[in-house]
Design an enzyme around this catalytic site. Sequence first.
Site, PDB file in Angstrom:
ATOM      1  N   ALA A 242       0.809  -1.223   0.000  1.00 16.40           N
ATOM      2  CA  ALA A 242       0.000   0.000   0.000  1.00 16.40           C
ATOM      3  C   ALA A 242       0.841   1.272   0.000  1.00 16.40           C
ATOM      4  CB  ALA A 242      -0.934   0.010   1.205  1.00 16.40           C
ATOM      5  N   ALA A 243       2.126   1.150  -0.271  1.00 19.68           N
ATOM      6  CA  ALA A 243       2.994   2.334  -0.206  1.00 19.68           C
ATOM      7  C   ALA A 243       2.565   3.406  -1.195  1.00 19.68           C
ATOM      8  CB  ALA A 243       4.442   1.924  -0.469  1.00 19.68           C
ATOM      9  N   GLY A 244       2.177   2.991  -2.387  1.00 15.67           N
ATOM     10  CA  GLY A 244       1.726   3.965  -3.377  1.00 15.67           C
ATOM     11  C   GLY A 244       0.461   4.677  -2.951  1.00 15.67           C
ATOM     12  N   ASP A 245      -0.423   3.975  -2.251  1.00 12.79           N
ATOM     13  CA  ASP A 245      -1.654   4.599  -1.778  1.00 12.79           C
ATOM     14  C   ASP A 245      -1.364   5.601  -0.664  1.00 12.79           C
ATOM     15  OD1 ASP A 245      -3.108   3.036  -3.549  1.00 12.79           O
ATOM     16  OD2 ASP A 245      -3.356   1.426  -2.094  1.00 12.79           O
TER      17      ASP A 245
END
Length: 298
Positions: A242-245
């Site tokens: 979920a790093a991009g989120d």
Amino acid sequence: MGQTRVVVVGSANMDLVATAPALPRPGETLLGTDFVMVPGGKGANQAVAAVRAGASCAFLGAIGSDAFGVTLRARITAAGVDTGQLRVTYGSSGVALVMVSADGENAIVVSPGANASMTGLTDAERDLVRAADVLVAQLEIPVETVTEAALAARDAGTRVVLNAAPARPLPGELLAAVDLLVVNEGEARALTGRGRDEPRALLDLVPRAVLTLGPGGAWYVDRDGTTVHVPAFAVDTVDSTAAGDAFTAALAVGWGEGRALPDAVRWAAAAGAACVRRLGASVALPRRAEIDEIYARP
């Protein structure tokens, strides 16, 4: 100054996450190590991440009438997200099958379920978009709905941040309404045919863009001539799911709060770094104090 008002239009999934020493090759079965079931989906993740970063946030999306849908609503609401307009569609909720290797890499298969039914906007949904400071959207729901939301935002003076993931062709009508595009290298290549060495190619499509490169940091570019590279923060990576989120949500919140965009990108990079230190999607999304702690590093 009050809280930044963010509206996220996008997907909600139940993430079924298994960890293993490595990602399996085609036809290979591996013995895993751990399993967790957590709410996810790019839309729901970004809504929760926006709240944790300090914004007020309403989420526009669709869940199924199954047990996953009940859990998704309860968990997203408990995170502080306004789910008053969250739709319920008869049938299954979206599900993501996530495999995570020991070095934090992942492979994901998404079954859209109820997300595919997120067509058109109601008057109440449109009013929420118009009243927001920033609209955040992705591409895990029908692109026609994303376009409709972006056009409503543009007409009301609401900033539009589009995380163009997963990669797909984008209609010109949507691109014309986007204020800030966020893509990784694969998504940038799908849109422009160019990768990390030519981030300014994205400006043929939109007035401002951020190109994320994982451990390579991120580029911010705009049509005023700005080109800034923001290095990644060094942390021990457990799961990059979920790093991009976390990055996209923090970027929208920071920009909405009045940060200059290059600085908002650096704050967003701190959010992404904080996120990868934990396993899972929504459960790993960082709170503002965690973002600030990493952002303050030299």
